[in-house]
Motif scaffolding. Sequence first.
Motif, PDB file in Angstrom:
ATOM      1  N   VAL A 276       0.874  -1.166   0.000  1.00  0.00           N
ATOM      2  CA  VAL A 276       0.000   0.000   0.000  1.00  0.00           C
ATOM      3  C   VAL A 276       0.911   1.215   0.000  1.00  0.00           C
ATOM      4  CG1 VAL A 276      -1.686   1.338   1.303  1.00  0.00           C
ATOM      5  CG2 VAL A 276      -1.900  -1.154   1.178  1.00  0.00           C
ATOM      6  N   VAL A 277       0.717   2.073  -0.969  1.00  0.00           N
ATOM      7  CA  VAL A 277       1.585   3.230  -1.173  1.00  0.00           C
ATOM      8  C   VAL A 277       0.747   4.491  -1.048  1.00  0.00           C
ATOM      9  CG1 VAL A 277       3.186   4.360  -2.774  1.00  0.00           C
ATOM     10  CG2 VAL A 277       3.005   1.862  -2.742  1.00  0.00           C
ATOM     11  N   SER A 278       1.340   5.545  -0.479  1.00  0.00           N
ATOM     12  CA  SER A 278       0.661   6.834  -0.452  1.00  0.00           C
ATOM     13  C   SER A 278       1.657   7.946  -0.753  1.00  0.00           C
ATOM     14  CB  SER A 278      -0.048   7.048   0.882  1.00  0.00           C
ATOM     15  OG  SER A 278      -0.937   8.159   0.780  1.00  0.00           O
ATOM     16  N   VAL A 279       1.223   9.157  -0.538  1.00  0.00           N
ATOM     17  CA  VAL A 279       1.954  10.334  -1.011  1.00  0.00           C
ATOM     18  C   VAL A 279       2.463  11.182   0.155  1.00  0.00           C
ATOM     19  CG1 VAL A 279       0.800  10.449  -3.235  1.00  0.00           C
ATOM     20  CG2 VAL A 279      -0.273  11.514  -1.236  1.00  0.00           C
ATOM     21  N   GLY A 280       2.749  10.533   1.281  1.00  0.00           N
ATOM     22  CA  GLY A 280       3.172  11.254   2.465  1.00  0.00           C
ATOM     23  C   GLY A 280       4.384  12.125   2.247  1.00  0.00           C
ATOM     24  N   VAL A 346      -1.290  15.966   2.555  1.00  0.00           N
ATOM     25  CA  VAL A 346      -0.332  14.859   2.516  1.00  0.00           C
ATOM     26  C   VAL A 346       0.689  14.886   3.651  1.00  0.00           C
ATOM     27  CG1 VAL A 346      -0.592  14.789   0.006  1.00  0.00           C
ATOM     28  CG2 VAL A 346       1.331  16.040   0.996  1.00  0.00           C
ATOM     29  N   SER A 347       0.634  15.907   4.509  1.00  0.00           N
ATOM     30  CA  SER A 347       1.561  15.960   5.644  1.00  0.00           C
ATOM     31  C   SER A 347       1.007  16.911   6.689  1.00  0.00           C
ATOM     32  CB  SER A 347       2.950  16.423   5.202  1.00  0.00           C
ATOM     33  OG  SER A 347       3.028  17.836   5.156  1.00  0.00           O
ATOM     34  N   LEU A 384      -9.473   9.100  -0.856  1.00  0.00           N
ATOM     35  CA  LEU A 384     -10.218   9.169   0.400  1.00  0.00           C
ATOM     36  C   LEU A 384     -10.392  10.624   0.819  1.00  0.00           C
ATOM     37  CD1 LEU A 384      -8.314   6.345   2.332  1.00  0.00           C
ATOM     38  CD2 LEU A 384     -10.500   6.145   1.145  1.00  0.00           C
ATOM     39  N   PRO A 385     -11.606  11.023   1.234  1.00  0.00           N
ATOM     40  CA  PRO A 385     -11.846  12.407   1.665  1.00  0.00           C
ATOM     41  C   PRO A 385     -11.313  12.642   3.066  1.00  0.00           C
ATOM     42  CG  PRO A 385     -13.846  11.125   1.918  1.00  0.00           C
ATOM     43  CD  PRO A 385     -12.823  10.194   1.293  1.00  0.00           C
ATOM     44  N   MET A 386     -10.009  12.445   3.238  1.00  0.00           N
ATOM     45  CA  MET A 386      -9.373  12.518   4.543  1.00  0.00           C
ATOM     46  C   MET A 386      -8.000  13.163   4.390  1.00  0.00           C
ATOM     47  SD  MET A 386      -9.909   8.528   5.659  1.00  0.00           S
ATOM     48  CE  MET A 386     -11.497   7.700   5.453  1.00  0.00           C
ATOM     49  N   HIS A 387      -7.454  13.605   5.512  1.00  0.00           N
ATOM     50  CA  HIS A 387      -6.054  14.008   5.575  1.00  0.00           C
ATOM     51  C   HIS A 387      -5.223  12.766   5.867  1.00  0.00           C
ATOM     52  CE1 HIS A 387      -2.333  15.839   7.128  1.00  0.00           C
ATOM     53  NE2 HIS A 387      -2.683  16.916   6.435  1.00  0.00           N
TER      54      HIS A 387
END
Length: 410
Positions: A276-280, A346-347, A384-387
């Motif tokens: 699982v990859v994200s853009v942190g 993203v941060s 996702l509508p989240m931080h």
Amino acid sequence: MAVLLIGTLDTKGRELEFLRDRLRSEGLRVLVIDAGSGDPVAIEADYPRDRVFEAAGSSLDSVHQHRDRGRAVTDAARGVARLVEQLVVEDNVEGILAIGGSAGTTIGTSAMRAAPFGLPKVMVSTLASGQTRPYVGGSDLMMLPSIADLAGLNGITRRVLTNAADAMIGMVQGQSKPDLHTRASDGKLITATMFGVTTPCVDRARNRLESQGAEVIVFHATGVGGQAMEQLIRDGLVDGVLDLTTTELADELVGGVLSAGPDRLSAAVSAGIPQVVSVGALDMVNFGPLETVPEIFRGRLLHLHNPTVTLMRTQADECEAIGHRMAQALRNARVETVVLIPELGVSALDAPGQPFFDPEADAALFSAIREGLKGSTHTRVESLPMHLNDPAFADVAVERLLAARKGMIQ
């Protein structure tokens, strides 16, 4: 089983003989690899220089013909690394000890980086007190300063070489000799990436995974951290990847100081491991103290993270390029890979009221990822509508990784 002793017998023959004899005095079998190109001094090698250059796809005659020291060192480094890879596969290696100046350090550490995590590695080097990242990379090798030049045996060099040999003896004799290619957690070893500005997310995800019986190894995404994580994956020690902090891509593409190199994101794809990859933290590029920021960036949005770290906000065009790079790296995954996009930031610095809040730049990043992954067989994007630091985001990341792992087991 044997300890590999690597060096250039034409210039370091007496020193290598000293080390070999010290290792043998404690009952260790020693295989000497000669990485030099001149006539050997003092002892014969178990793997002579012609074998080294042949392993590199070259030859000793070719090296002598060209009389190019740089080429000779490059070929020797490649040849020794290939020999070490072969010997490790044949399960004949208990440790690696090398000595050298700039050339010997290049050669010895190339071989060590080719060896798996956990195998004892000691490099005695005249360069050990300087900038060591090019030599260490993501490896677990140890560098020991030689203090004096390795040009003869004297009171200083004998002491340093004895310490190096004794360190190797202790590591070899003290280890329980596990199979370095056996997974450490019964199929539940997970790696994760974290930065200070993504800590709430990764900490929550780690705690949830550990509650499910997984062992989680967190890597600080400082360039070396990403390299070390990907090396563990290549060594076959990892079963799943929670790569939520991919900030090293920004440094690689924009020019920061914490790049993990152009191959970042490649290991899990090549190994066929769910991730699982994200853009942190892709909202930032990292530099040292403010005065070290390149002149070309002085007019940009900068944030003093602390006296030694200056952060620069990535712009929309840079975010778009980073998104395309991420999609390119993940597009050909062979097993389930999920890219999670936190639409609200993203941060910790990319949130309403924070200095790096820039919905336009984020949108460019997200759009490039979605566009680049259209039609991918195994990689899907979920927005996702989240931080990123919302607890619910971490929970979704864990659920997606556990589901991907379950699919692999079935």
